[in-house]
Write an enzyme that holds these catalytic residues in place. Sequence first.
Site, PDB file in Angstrom:
ATOM      1  N   ASP A  23      -9.999  16.492 -20.484  1.00  0.00           N
ATOM      2  CA  ASP A  23      -9.206  15.304 -20.815  1.00  0.00           C
ATOM      3  C   ASP A  23      -8.162  15.611 -21.890  1.00  0.00           C
ATOM      4  OD1 ASP A  23      -8.568  12.459 -20.764  1.00  0.00           O
ATOM      5  OD2 ASP A  23      -9.584  12.313 -22.704  1.00  0.00           O
ATOM      6  N   ASP A  39       0.877  -1.160   0.000  1.00  0.00           N
ATOM      7  CA  ASP A  39       0.000   0.000   0.000  1.00  0.00           C
ATOM      8  C   ASP A  39       0.922   1.219   0.000  1.00  0.00           C
ATOM      9  OD1 ASP A  39      -1.552   2.135   0.569  1.00  0.00           O
ATOM     10  OD2 ASP A  39      -2.325   1.377   2.485  1.00  0.00           O
ATOM     11  N   HIS A  98      -3.048  18.385 -23.766  1.00  0.00           N
ATOM     12  CA  HIS A  98      -2.397  18.111 -25.055  1.00  0.00           C
ATOM     13  C   HIS A  98      -2.573  19.254 -26.061  1.00  0.00           C
ATOM     14  CE1 HIS A  98      -2.093  14.270 -23.264  1.00  0.00           C
ATOM     15  NE2 HIS A  98      -3.255  13.794 -23.630  1.00  0.00           N
ATOM     16  N   GLU A 135     -10.285  11.270 -32.688  1.00  0.00           N
ATOM     17  CA  GLU A 135     -10.085   9.852 -32.375  1.00  0.00           C
ATOM     18  C   GLU A 135     -11.302   9.071 -32.846  1.00  0.00           C
ATOM     19  OE1 GLU A 135      -7.821   9.118 -28.486  1.00  0.00           O
ATOM     20  OE2 GLU A 135      -9.224  10.700 -27.984  1.00  0.00           O
ATOM     21  N   LYS A 138       6.032  13.165 -28.370  1.00  0.00           N
ATOM     22  CA  LYS A 138       5.847  12.706 -29.760  1.00  0.00           C
ATOM     23  C   LYS A 138       6.913  13.344 -30.648  1.00  0.00           C
ATOM     24  CE  LYS A 138       0.850  11.924 -29.342  1.00  0.00           C
ATOM     25  NZ  LYS A 138       0.547  10.534 -29.660  1.00  0.00           N
ATOM     26  N   HIS A 159       2.042  13.474 -22.502  1.00  0.00           N
ATOM     27  CA  HIS A 159       2.743  12.570 -23.418  1.00  0.00           C
ATOM     28  C   HIS A 159       2.822  13.122 -24.842  1.00  0.00           C
ATOM     29  CE1 HIS A 159      -1.256  10.894 -24.540  1.00  0.00           C
ATOM     30  NE2 HIS A 159      -0.662  10.510 -25.646  1.00  0.00           N
ATOM     31  N   LYS A 179     -14.140  12.065 -29.527  1.00  0.00           N
ATOM     32  CA  LYS A 179     -14.134  10.606 -29.632  1.00  0.00           C
ATOM     33  C   LYS A 179     -15.115  10.220 -30.733  1.00  0.00           C
ATOM     34  CE  LYS A 179     -11.782   9.988 -25.716  1.00  0.00           C
ATOM     35  NZ  LYS A 179     -10.346   9.760 -25.777  1.00  0.00           N
TER      36      LYS A 179
HETATM   37  C1  BG6 Z   1      -5.026  10.682 -23.166  1.00  0.00           C
HETATM   38  C2  BG6 Z   1      -6.513  10.841 -22.966  1.00  0.00           C
HETATM   39  O1  BG6 Z   1      -4.335  11.643 -22.425  1.00  0.00           O
HETATM   40  O2  BG6 Z   1      -4.723  10.811 -24.541  1.00  0.00           O
HETATM   41  C3  BG6 Z   1      -7.288   9.842 -23.813  1.00  0.00           C
HETATM   42  O3  BG6 Z   1      -6.832  10.649 -21.591  1.00  0.00           O
HETATM   43  C4  BG6 Z   1      -6.839   9.910 -25.257  1.00  0.00           C
HETATM   44  O4  BG6 Z   1      -8.680  10.073 -23.711  1.00  0.00           O
HETATM   45  C5  BG6 Z   1      -5.325   9.846 -25.389  1.00  0.00           C
HETATM   46  O5  BG6 Z   1      -7.429   8.828 -25.950  1.00  0.00           O
HETATM   47  C6  BG6 Z   1      -4.890  10.129 -26.810  1.00  0.00           C
HETATM   48  O6  BG6 Z   1      -3.514   9.897 -26.950  1.00  0.00           O
HETATM   49  P1  BG6 Z   1      -2.893   9.582 -28.382  1.00  0.00           P
HETATM   50  O7  BG6 Z   1      -1.415   9.596 -28.132  1.00  0.00           O
HETATM   51  O8  BG6 Z   1      -3.427   8.254 -28.790  1.00  0.00           O
HETATM   52  O9  BG6 Z   1      -3.356  10.675 -29.297  1.00  0.00           O
END
Ligand code: BG6
Length: 478
Positions: free
Chosen positions: A226, A86, A231, A207, A173, A169, A319
């Site tokens: 989100d 934990d 991003h 997406e 890229k 993230h 989405k």
């Molecule tokens: C994430 C989101 O940070 O990024 C997701 O929480 C999303 O909802 C994802 O699908 C998209 O990442 P990528 O690299 O596939 O564009």
Amino acid sequence: MSALILFGGGGDLALRMLLPSLYFLDHDGLLDPELKIIAAARSDETRDAYIERVRASVEPRAKSDDVWSDETWTRLAARLDYVALDATSADELKALKAKTGDGSVTAFMAVSPSLYGRIVPAMHAAGLAGPDTRIVLEKPVGRDLESFREIDDAVSAVFDERQVFRIDHYLGKETVQNLIALRFGNTIFEPLWNNLTIDHVQITVAETVAVGDRWPYYDEYGALRDMLQNHMLQLLCLVAMEPPSNIDADSVRNEKVKVLRSLRPITVEEAGRVTTRGQYTDYVSERGAPTDTETFVAIRADIDNWRWAGVPFFMRTGKCMAEKRTEIVIQFKPVPHSIFGRDGSSYRGAIQPNRMIIELQPDEDISLEVMNKQPGLDQRMQLQPITMSLSWGHNDRKASPPRRRIAYERLLLDAMAGDSTLFVRRDEAEEAWKWVDEVSDAWDGAAMKVEPYEGGSWGPEAADLLLSRTGRRWSSHE
Ligand code: BG6
């Protein structure tokens, strides 16, 4: 010896992204030979069973990229350890501390952000938060400015800013970093990079996937929090920032913060004209009850500074859309006067304005669209648009493309090396939340409902209006 602790080491992020990334780094000889990877999670699993699960995730991925080797796998497996604990208990973390040795420690929080504020003090009490410790925070940190600050305060009470690595993230890229190279490694684009030459910018993160069983998380956040808060605003910053004096972490992040501070707040009166919220029609049945969460958002952002005055930045993400497409389109202004006749007598009857397309997904490429003469002896010169790729492959057409890397590979390496250029500083995250909170307040104030859109489409019609009322079109509609 150095150590990488993966809190939440048995979860989806660790198995799907972090461990395959570590495999690839190990394969390329990029990991410290002495690095130990310690996965920590609640589930009472043996090390062997855990390693089997890691293999089941890493092997198919490495095979599909043609880089599976028993040798690399044996090396990676030997680095791996698993501790069932934990992580909010200082006593239990002491057992983990004993395994980390005396070298630097990087702790990756692949757990729910609601736990950050409890794990970090426990790390401190267990002696796991020394001056050489780095902590990597996965998004979303908070749901608004206030909750962000609450969590981040708990982390900052133990770690200095230089030890905190807030991941986005998208910054890992390849094409995103290539954008920095393109803008600041060349003289030819920067003089054009302003409101004298650029008409507008489009940022699309479309997406095809649905929300699916992620809905308990997603329903609380929606597309605005989100995707856009992090991003998309990061992409906007990299397009819009002034040249930093240096590529070091603070120089780059100072410039990004200035962009975020220049974003014009979206008001209740403006909300309906400059933003659109959408929801794909199947979302309610997936989720099992009606909800007002947006699965699509489109926003016109204006950056109030000298460089960008009058240049709208249109952002959209959703989405269940028609295609998986992530791109930034820099649309230049049309030629001031056509010498080719009133109708241009050219392709589709008009000279198309130049565009730079920075494509992140599905392919990675940066290209430039320019007008060119159609070959032939036509008496009236015919023009056609051609696309010039500015990406690596065209230097040497015979070379096979480099392996497409997982964004986390770069970011894990940088965090372990202590380089925070591609991570988000606290003031940056705060400014992004501030703007997003204003958008959300404006939506509440204007009682803006979500507009339904069919799965497989480009979102609600209102998103098209956002551009068409300014005489422009989304790049996907051409
Ligand atoms: C994430 C989101 O940070 O990024 C997701 O929480 C999303 O909802 C994802 O699908 C998209 O990442 P990528 O690299 O596939 O564009």
